[in-house]
Write an enzyme that holds these catalytic residues in place. Structure first.
Site, PDB file in Angstrom:
ATOM      1  N   SER B 146      38.925  36.454  39.447  1.00 45.08           N
ATOM      2  CA  SER B 146      39.660  37.717  39.473  1.00 45.08           C
ATOM      3  C   SER B 146      40.677  37.704  40.615  1.00 45.08           C
ATOM      4  CB  SER B 146      38.657  38.873  39.579  1.00 45.08           C
ATOM      5  OG  SER B 146      39.269  40.089  39.255  1.00 45.08           O
ATOM      6  N   ASP B 222      36.482  40.877  28.381  1.00 43.97           N
ATOM      7  CA  ASP B 222      36.660  41.335  29.759  1.00 43.97           C
ATOM      8  C   ASP B 222      37.243  42.742  29.759  1.00 43.97           C
ATOM      9  OD1 ASP B 222      37.758  41.697  32.429  1.00 43.97           O
ATOM     10  OD2 ASP B 222      37.613  39.532  32.687  1.00 43.97           O
ATOM     11  N   HIS B 254      33.614  40.385  32.523  1.00 44.71           N
ATOM     12  CA  HIS B 254      34.142  40.060  33.861  1.00 44.71           C
ATOM     13  C   HIS B 254      33.027  39.765  34.870  1.00 44.71           C
ATOM     14  CE1 HIS B 254      37.837  39.988  36.235  1.00 44.71           C
ATOM     15  NE2 HIS B 254      37.257  40.680  37.205  1.00 44.71           N
TER      16      HIS B 254
END
Lengths: 277, 277
Positions: B146, B222, B254
């Protein structure tokens, strides 16, 4: 039953579920990993009982067990370590009350009302899992760490017809003779030590034993060796003729880094034992 | 430098260290896994940069990366995601300030004083690790998740001579066009968007590129896809002729359960790239 979360993991599903428990009289939360093989039919299942201060979450996120479980087709159940909530008795000590049930059915005030984790883990939760998910209740094993290793050993020796495979990481094996045990048994079961034998693995292995191999891993650098007393269990197993592999792992401590290092061996042990059922 | 903890793990050592950083002007904490091979000599090393709200600890305990790293002889470094402390600027939002550095050197008040994570991760920390531990600074890779995937991509494209292998999980690749990026670049770098290009992977891959294969895994379930914009990076790589494998993993989200599911592939990717150095 509510599904609180559902994450894809190694091709399977890592669930967190909450349900009202008839054993504890509270809502209980547990983690459940379903391997990809569960999409095609019922799979064997291993219960993982956690140690002092843990919830359902610690082992679920820290052991890395899902990788091997997905590979060999095992479901994993991560129960909480006690009932919880505002209406549930507790104690200021980290090792008594919420997060510290010792996996028994308490008989003493104020614990007897909700602290019935022996019934919950040994009976209610396996029945619920078997009814609600694609797991094979006839192929069910149990493992755990520290207080949870104590829970695994004691529950499996009481219910070998339900838990056909057994292992533990750094278990509390002689609670009647340990500072991790005596205080708790007095609180939960009362001062009559004759009532403690049913929850002491060193006594149970002589009185009942387990009809299969037990695998135990124990770090020899564990900071709690004096509380865990692995030598006492080795002696008791030898005297009782219990088949056990107790591996003293050099340099390992009491942490999840230790558990992660050897969880694959335990899951292989369970899979092999359950395949023979 | 202080060793805060040292746990044996998969035959190696999982350390947590703290040191005064000249880049940030604060104490910084990082995790370091040394595989068993490090006892015999210097091993290649992969830096893992974490995402928003994380510390050095999350990936160290949740990815299960140590198992494969021990098998193939990789050291792993888990830096913190920002400077921290009472004297360090912060913001009430989870995605700005402490825990949310975006791995750049801030130029704006009040961030410029301590938020110099680009210099810290790209220069200071690799030099420190190479000087203090048995790792081979010539065989060094970087990955991340991320915001940390953004850090990995941007830092490696600026310093391909230092980071010879590159991968990312669900990276923020187009921050100049994302709610995970614009607010932060304004705060840290100022409103002049021409200054943002140096920290935007979709721009950097056109301006600089990376002299090796990039591996990216991205869950197609996600919940933050709109912020991450993987398609923009695929387009930019195609236009720039950048070699990239962008795998859209069906059903994954995620979470760390996603990262754990594919971390082995990333470590194998780094080992193969670094073996060719």
């Amino acid at each position: 039953m509510d599904i609180l979360s559902d994450n894809k993991c190694f091709g399977g599903r890592q669930l967190v579920c909450r349900h009202p428990s008839t054993s504890t009289g509270t809502d209980m939360t547990f983690g459940l990993f379903l391997p990809p093989q569960a999409e095609a039919g019922a799979v064997p299942v291993v219960f993982y009982l956690s140690g002092l201060t843990c919830t359902h979450e610690n082992a679920m996120v820290k052991t890395g067990a899902q990788r091997k479980a997905a590979e060999i087709g095992l479901a994993l159940v991560f129960p909480d370590t006690s009932p919880r909530g505002d209406g549930v008795a507790d104690d200021a000590a980290y090792d008594l009350g919420q997060g510290a049930s010792f996996y028994l059915d308490a008989t003493q005030t104020p614990w007897a009302t909700h602290f019935r984790m022996f019934s919950y883990v040994a009976e209610e939760l396996p029945a619920l899992i078997g009814a609600e998910f694609p797991v094979d209740g006839a192929r069910c094993g149990v493992t755990g760490h520290s207080m949870g290793g104590h829970g695994a050993l004691t529950i499996a020796m009481h219910h070998p017809e339900r838990f056909r495979s057994l292992s533990a990481f750094s278990p509390i094996v002689h609670p009647s003779a340990s500072d991790w045990g005596r205080k708790h048994f007095i609180a939960y079961l009362g001062a009559d030590e004759s009532l403690w034998a049913a929850h002491d693995s060193c006594r149970l292995v002589r009185d009942r034993g387990f009809p299969g191999k037990i695998l135990i891993d124990q770090g020899d650098a564990d900071q709690f060796l004096d509380y865990l007393k692995p030598d006492d269990f080795a002696t008791a197993c030898a005297e009782a003729g219990q088949e056990v592999t107790l591996r003293m792992q050099p340099g390992y401590d009491h942490s999840y880094f230790f558990i992660a290092s050897f969880i694959d061996d335990h899951l292989e042990h369970h899979a092999a034992q359950l395949a023979a059922v």
